[in-house]
Design a protein around this motif. Structure first.
Motif, PDB file in Angstrom:
ATOM      1  N   VAL A 290       0.887  -1.163   0.000  1.00 54.92           N
ATOM      2  CA  VAL A 290       0.000   0.000   0.000  1.00 54.92           C
ATOM      3  C   VAL A 290       0.925   1.213   0.000  1.00 54.92           C
ATOM      4  CG1 VAL A 290      -1.741   1.319   1.220  1.00 54.92           C
ATOM      5  CG2 VAL A 290      -1.871  -1.171   1.218  1.00 54.92           C
ATOM      6  N   GLY A 291       0.968   1.940  -1.115  1.00 54.17           N
ATOM      7  CA  GLY A 291       1.993   2.960  -1.250  1.00 54.17           C
ATOM      8  C   GLY A 291       3.349   2.287  -1.128  1.00 54.17           C
ATOM      9  N   PRO A 292       4.310   2.911  -0.437  1.00 55.68           N
ATOM     10  CA  PRO A 292       5.614   2.274  -0.274  1.00 55.68           C
ATOM     11  C   PRO A 292       5.659   1.213   0.821  1.00 55.68           C
ATOM     12  CG  PRO A 292       5.627   4.462   0.693  1.00 55.68           C
ATOM     13  CD  PRO A 292       4.287   4.294   0.048  1.00 55.68           C
ATOM     14  N   PHE A 293       4.572   1.036   1.590  1.00 57.35           N
ATOM     15  CA  PHE A 293       4.559   0.072   2.691  1.00 57.35           C
ATOM     16  C   PHE A 293       4.457  -1.354   2.133  1.00 57.35           C
ATOM     17  CE2 PHE A 293       3.290   3.969   4.721  1.00 57.35           C
ATOM     18  CZ  PHE A 293       3.846   3.898   5.986  1.00 57.35           C
ATOM     19  N   ILE A 294       5.455  -2.184   2.411  1.00 56.11           N
ATOM     20  CA  ILE A 294       5.475  -3.562   1.918  1.00 56.11           C
ATOM     21  C   ILE A 294       5.376  -4.562   3.068  1.00 56.11           C
ATOM     22  CG2 ILE A 294       8.007  -3.785   1.945  1.00 56.11           C
ATOM     23  CD1 ILE A 294       7.662  -5.313  -0.796  1.00 56.11           C
ATOM     24  N   PHE A 295       5.423  -4.075   4.291  1.00 55.80           N
ATOM     25  CA  PHE A 295       5.344  -4.940   5.474  1.00 55.80           C
ATOM     26  C   PHE A 295       4.616  -4.165   6.547  1.00 55.80           C
ATOM     27  CE2 PHE A 295       6.985  -6.300   9.587  1.00 55.80           C
ATOM     28  CZ  PHE A 295       7.122  -7.676   9.490  1.00 55.80           C
ATOM     29  N   VAL A 296       3.542  -4.752   7.090  1.00 51.79           N
ATOM     30  CA  VAL A 296       2.773  -4.117   8.160  1.00 51.79           C
ATOM     31  C   VAL A 296       2.484  -5.162   9.228  1.00 51.79           C
ATOM     32  CG1 VAL A 296       0.611  -2.977   8.803  1.00 51.79           C
ATOM     33  CG2 VAL A 296       1.715  -2.406   6.618  1.00 51.79           C
ATOM     34  N   ASP A 297       3.126  -5.004  10.367  1.00 58.69           N
ATOM     35  CA  ASP A 297       2.880  -5.834  11.542  1.00 58.69           C
ATOM     36  C   ASP A 297       2.280  -4.965  12.636  1.00 58.69           C
ATOM     37  OD1 ASP A 297       3.715  -8.332  10.734  1.00 58.69           O
ATOM     38  OD2 ASP A 297       5.344  -8.502  12.184  1.00 58.69           O
ATOM     39  N   GLN A 298       1.246  -5.477  13.297  1.00 60.91           N
ATOM     40  CA  GLN A 298       0.692  -4.842  14.488  1.00 60.91           C
ATOM     41  C   GLN A 298       0.854  -5.837  15.629  1.00 60.91           C
ATOM     42  OE1 GLN A 298      -2.191  -5.576  16.515  1.00 60.91           O
ATOM     43  NE2 GLN A 298      -1.611  -3.824  17.777  1.00 60.91           N
ATOM     44  N   PHE A 299       1.346  -5.378  16.775  1.00 60.41           N
ATOM     45  CA  PHE A 299       1.555  -6.311  17.894  1.00 60.41           C
ATOM     46  C   PHE A 299       0.958  -5.746  19.177  1.00 60.41           C
ATOM     47  CE2 PHE A 299       5.361  -3.752  17.233  1.00 60.41           C
ATOM     48  CZ  PHE A 299       5.619  -3.214  18.478  1.00 60.41           C
ATOM     49  N   GLY A 300       0.410  -6.680  20.002  1.00 62.80           N
ATOM     50  CA  GLY A 300      -0.177  -6.309  21.268  1.00 62.80           C
ATOM     51  C   GLY A 300      -1.592  -5.748  21.105  1.00 62.80           C
TER      52      GLY A 300
END
Length: 299
Positions: free
Chosen positions: A36-46
């Motif tokens: 999504v746009g330049p974002f190639i890795f998205v992690d959410q934790f907790g």
């Protein structure tokens, strides 16, 4: 056409890894979408809490051709890298580590967090570097003085790029938007339409986009070119991210991202044979190259 079909391009359900004390949810890359746009890795934790004496210990590992962005809602993380950087990440501070032609780093809970029982709640994202800039020199920056837009019922921190008439000092290599939005009960905030690609993720509470309910932790990719309104009845924490759409495909394999699969093969060989630099103060161990990585882009 329904309002959902008009406003939402895609909804991505993350892959969830239950680590006992907390969960990690990976939305990108996925089989449904790589970027999504330049974002190639998205992690959410907790959110989650570790036992007193325990801590997060991500041993030294390498990256190429990307920039990592670490943003915390709660807790703290000690960052060390092969440039000699030491930085303790806390809420309100963004850490941007540019891998470029290659960097190694580790992430561990600070000692004072271990003594109290570490809190882990935040985002770890990667930005692909644009064509012609993938092999730039590695770099690191920690930015604390970030613009905040607050009308009493909605408070938004601009982490990267320009939003709501404010611009963050954080370096961007491609057009990038990134923000944390905290809505109070009945809070509302506009979501601007200028970025090529945009997505939102509810990481706490309840929220709607143009009246459409957003499921917690799903990455909702918004239709381009449409101004929208984010709102909450009871209160929410939401992440907004996106930016410039890349014309050239990027491949992710483990901790490596590149427009060239041959470059990734070279990085694998370099890590396997000890040709990456070491991390001062954290040289005793490292993460070995996996046979089957958990992070990959799909055809």
């Amino acid at each position: 056409m329904s309002r959902l079909e008009e406003a939402v391009e895609q909804v991505i359900t993350p892959t969830t890894h239950d680590l006992g004390a907390f969960e990690v949810r990976r939305a990108l890359p996925s089989k449904a979408r790589s970027m999504v746009g330049p974002f190639i890795f998205v992690d959410q934790f907790g959110p989650g809490s570790l036992a007193i004496g325990d801590g997060m210990d991500v041993r030294p590992h390498p990256h190429i051709n990307l920039a990592t962005v670490t943003w915390l809602f709660q807790g703290a993380i000690d960052h060390r890298d092969s440039l000699g950087t030491f930085s303790t990440i806390r809420p309100g501070q963004v850490n941007l580590m540019t891998a470029g032609r290659g960097i190694v780093h580790s992430e561990r809970s600070p000692q004072e967090e271990r003594e109290a029982g570490p809190q882990l709640y935040g985002m770890q994202t990667w930005l692909a570097l644009p064509d012609g800039r993938e092999e730039i020199d590695p770099a690191f920056e920690a930015v604390k003085d970030l613009p905040v837009v607050d009308d009493g019922s909605a408070r938004a921190t601009v982490v990267m790029g320009s939003l709501w008439g404010e611009r963050a000092a954080t370096t961007t290599y491609a057009d990038t938007i990134y923000a944390e939005i905290v809505l109070g009960p009945g809070g509302r905030i506009p979501v601007e339409a200028e970025a090529d690609e945009r997505a939102v993720m509810v990481v706490g509470g309840d929220a709607k986009i143009d009246g459409i309910a957003l499921e917690p932790y799903q990455l909702t990719v918004l239709k381009p070119g449409m101004a929208m309104t984010l709102s909450s009845a009871e209160g929410a924490r939401v992440v907004l991210l996106g930016g410039e759409a890349f014309a050239t495909r990027r491949t992710a394999w483990w901790n490596f991202v590149s427009s060239s699969k041959e470059r990734i093969e070279q990085a694998k060989d370099d890590w396997r044979n000890g040709r990456f630099p070491e991390v001062p103060g954290d040289r005793e161990e490292r993460i070995p190259l996996p046979d089957v990585p958990k992070t990959v882009t799909y055809p």
